[in-house]
Design a protein around this motif. Sequence first.
Motif, PDB file in Angstrom:
ATOM      1  N   GLN A  58     100.071 -25.813  92.459  1.00  0.00           N
ATOM      2  CA  GLN A  58      99.966 -24.846  91.364  1.00  0.00           C
ATOM      3  C   GLN A  58      99.172 -23.634  91.821  1.00  0.00           C
ATOM      4  O   GLN A  58      98.138 -23.764  92.474  1.00  0.00           O
ATOM      5  N   LEU A  59      99.635 -22.440  91.454  1.00  0.00           N
ATOM      6  CA  LEU A  59      98.948 -21.213  91.870  1.00  0.00           C
ATOM      7  C   LEU A  59      97.653 -20.971  91.107  1.00  0.00           C
ATOM      8  O   LEU A  59      96.653 -20.568  91.700  1.00  0.00           O
ATOM      9  N   SER A 145      99.485 -29.062  84.672  1.00  0.00           N
ATOM     10  CA  SER A 145     100.350 -29.554  85.744  1.00  0.00           C
ATOM     11  C   SER A 145     101.812 -29.206  85.506  1.00  0.00           C
ATOM     12  O   SER A 145     102.580 -29.085  86.450  1.00  0.00           O
ATOM     13  N   ARG A 148     103.353 -23.173  84.515  1.00  0.00           N
ATOM     14  CA  ARG A 148     102.932 -22.307  85.608  1.00  0.00           C
ATOM     15  C   ARG A 148     102.721 -20.906  85.044  1.00  0.00           C
ATOM     16  O   ARG A 148     103.613 -20.066  85.121  1.00  0.00           O
ATOM     17  N   GLU A 151     103.338 -17.812  87.316  1.00  0.00           N
ATOM     18  CA  GLU A 151     104.753 -17.593  87.564  1.00  0.00           C
ATOM     19  C   GLU A 151     105.418 -16.970  86.340  1.00  0.00           C
ATOM     20  O   GLU A 151     106.303 -16.119  86.475  1.00  0.00           O
TER      21      GLU A 151
END
Length: 187
Positions: A58-59, A145, A148, A151
């Motif tokens: 994950q970013l 989790s 995102r 994104e």
Amino acid sequence: TNTRTKYIVYTNDAEHAVLVRSIIMSLVLKNIQNLMHSYVTTGVLGTQMIFRAASAGQLLPRFSLLLLLQLTLHALISKQSILDLGIPEAYERISFALLLVCFAINLAGYSLLIALYRYSVQTIFNRQLPPTLRDSLPSFSVHLSMLRPLEIIFRYITSSWRVLPDIIVLGEVRCGTTSLCQHLADS
């Protein structure tokens, strides 16, 4: 334990008053200790949640860890420049700029994530939000989790540069949609 408990005791005896006061202080300290334990536990669970999501790719959690690293490095660079150990002032400016960028990315990502979390709990699942931060951590870690947010922000910003599909194929299971898509791709 209830941290909002009020203690009201009436007494005429001085020794009894000292005993009551010591009992009340021990109860208040116990409440404070339980509250601090709750915050520490919540912080540990939150940190575990961020490490788990960062290791999954994950970013946003990776940027959270980068923010902590950048904050530590900036503190070291600032301390070095205060002690006049020869580090150029430009490094401190660059470090501060990177710190601000990292903070802005984290703020935007977690703001969107919290908004999505609140929306999904209240609207999609038709549930009440958990009353405390500690109670909401398990479901929030699932959202972290699965969703995102960075994104989503990137896709929203770059949506005008992407090409829309020419055709959308919809169909039931085993009705030939895969074959139709392969035929259209070959044509």
